[in-house]
Write a protein that holds these residues in place. Structure first.
Motif, short mmCIF file in Angstrom:
data_model
loop_
_atom_site.label_atom_id
_atom_site.label_comp_id
_atom_site.label_asym_id
_atom_site.label_seq_id
_atom_site.Cartn_x
_atom_site.Cartn_y
_atom_site.Cartn_z
N ASN A 192 68.99 -2.88 92.84
CA ASN A 192 68.27 -3.34 91.65
C ASN A 192 68.25 -4.86 91.53
O ASN A 192 67.32 -5.43 90.97
CB ASN A 192 68.95 -2.75 90.41
N SER A 193 69.30 -5.50 92.05
CA SER A 193 69.36 -6.96 91.92
C SER A 193 68.74 -7.68 93.12
O SER A 193 68.75 -8.91 93.17
CB SER A 193 70.80 -7.42 91.67
N HIS A 194 68.20 -6.92 94.06
CA HIS A 194 67.44 -7.56 95.15
C HIS A 194 66.31 -8.39 94.48
O HIS A 194 65.58 -7.85 93.63
CB HIS A 194 66.84 -6.49 96.06
N PRO A 195 66.17 -9.66 94.84
CA PRO A 195 65.22 -10.50 94.09
C PRO A 195 63.81 -9.92 94.01
O PRO A 195 63.17 -9.98 92.95
CB PRO A 195 65.22 -11.83 94.87
N LYS A 196 63.34 -9.32 95.09
CA LYS A 196 61.96 -8.80 95.08
C LYS A 196 61.85 -7.55 94.17
O LYS A 196 60.84 -7.33 93.53
CB LYS A 196 61.51 -8.43 96.50
N ILE A 197 62.91 -6.76 94.16
CA ILE A 197 62.88 -5.55 93.32
C ILE A 197 63.02 -5.94 91.85
O ILE A 197 62.29 -5.43 90.99
CB ILE A 197 63.97 -4.55 93.77
N ALA A 198 63.95 -6.87 91.58
CA ALA A 198 64.11 -7.32 90.20
C ALA A 198 62.79 -7.91 89.69
O ALA A 198 62.36 -7.60 88.56
CB ALA A 198 65.24 -8.35 90.13
N ALA A 199 62.12 -8.70 90.54
CA ALA A 199 60.85 -9.33 90.12
C ALA A 199 59.77 -8.27 89.92
O ALA A 199 58.97 -8.34 88.97
CB ALA A 199 60.41 -10.35 91.17
N TYR A 200 59.78 -7.27 90.79
CA TYR A 200 58.76 -6.21 90.70
C TYR A 200 58.88 -5.46 89.38
O TYR A 200 57.89 -5.28 88.65
CB TYR A 200 58.93 -5.26 91.89
N TYR A 201 60.10 -5.03 89.03
CA TYR A 201 60.26 -4.28 87.79
C TYR A 201 60.10 -5.17 86.56
O TYR A 201 59.61 -4.72 85.52
CB TYR A 201 61.59 -3.51 87.77
N ALA A 202 60.50 -6.44 86.69
CA ALA A 202 60.28 -7.35 85.55
C ALA A 202 58.77 -7.47 85.30
O ALA A 202 58.32 -7.41 84.15
CB ALA A 202 60.91 -8.71 85.85
N ALA A 203 57.99 -7.59 86.38
CA ALA A 203 56.54 -7.72 86.21
C ALA A 203 55.94 -6.45 85.63
O ALA A 203 54.92 -6.50 84.94
CB ALA A 203 55.90 -8.04 87.57
N ARG A 204 56.57 -5.33 85.88
CA ARG A 204 56.07 -4.05 85.34
C ARG A 204 56.64 -3.77 83.94
O ARG A 204 56.38 -2.72 83.36
CB ARG A 204 56.41 -2.88 86.27
N GLY A 205 57.46 -4.71 83.46
CA GLY A 205 58.03 -4.53 82.12
C GLY A 205 59.09 -3.45 82.05
O GLY A 205 59.31 -2.84 81.01
N LYS A 206 59.79 -3.19 83.20
CA LYS A 206 60.81 -2.13 83.24
C LYS A 206 62.21 -2.74 83.21
O LYS A 206 62.43 -3.78 83.72
CB LYS A 206 60.70 -1.28 84.50
#
Ligand SMILES: N[C@@H](CCC(=O)N[C@@H](CS)C(=O)NCC(=O)O)C(=O)O
Length: 206
Positions: A192-206
């Motif tokens: 979950n804290s992988h930068p790309k995954i964190a950014a992906y879910y942040a962009a999706r509002g999750k």
């Protein structure tokens, strides 16, 4: 790179999500075709096996989530080149697929039957899968399943554990994973804290 269209439900979970994550991590362009649940009945018959995910590759269609995971893993560099390491990654992905089928069989049950079925799974088969999959994480060194790096096996496990720990996972004990598979709980946080995954879910509002 081929032209890719990944068709799956409009859910940030389950069988279509690991391939989506891999494509985002690697920055590979694809059409993320999300089918809302209400639109599924008319779409269902057009799918080869009346199910999703489905991946179109330059207009050709492949189905089966782990087949898609392996193919996308190879495109994105998130699947081992070494045959033995690939087998170890497959073992984890296929085991998660098996337990997913068992859990799915309880989804449409009436509340009382669902509660009983999920309590039984939590004490027996699901518990065993958690423990055995955790043992495979330990075998890989405790942080990643294979090659001491993020691969499709980690993404598949991440999506599975996240759904088990979700408040929407009805009738599974809230502490089931933390109590019985603490390495998998930590693995969830690591992915979950992988930068790309964190950014992906942040962009999706999750
Ligand atoms: N073996 C298939 C199973 C696919 C499957 O059952 N997908 C579910 C969603 S996770 C589905 O399409 N369910 C809708 C339905 O059966 O109507 C795979 O691994 O992709």
């Amino acid at each position: 790179m081929p032209k890719l269209v990944l068709t799956y439900f409009d859910l940030d979970q389950s069988r279509g999500e690991p391939a989506r994550l891999a494509l985002h991590i690697a920055g590979v362009a694809f059409e993320d075709r999300r089918i809302p649940w209400k639109d599924w009945p008319p779409v269902r018959d057009s799918m080869p096996f009346k199910a999703m995910p489905v991946l179109e590759v330059d207009g050709q269609v492949i189905t089966q989530s782990n087949t898609i995971n392996r193919y996308v893993g190879k495109l994105t560099g998130l699947y081992p080149n070494d045959d033995w390491q690939a087998a170890l990654a497959d073992e984890v992905m296929d085991a998660i697929e098996d337990i997913t089928v068992e859990i799915e069989e309880t989804i449409a049950l009436e509340p009382a039957a669902k509660k009983n079925a999920r309590a039984a799974l939590s004490k027996d088969l699901l518990l065993r899968y958690l423990q055995q999959i955790e043992a495979r994480l330990e075998r890989g060194g405790g942080e990643w399943f294979v090659e001491k790096r993020l691969t499709m096996a980690d993404l598949k496990c991440f999506v599975w554990i996240r759904s088990l720990k979700s408040p929407r996972a009805e009738y599974f004990p809230a502490d089931l994973v933390d109590r019985n598979a603490p390495l998998l709980a930590r693995h969830l946080e690591r992915v979950n804290s992988h930068p790309k995954i964190a950014a992906y879910y942040a962009a999706r509002g999750k």
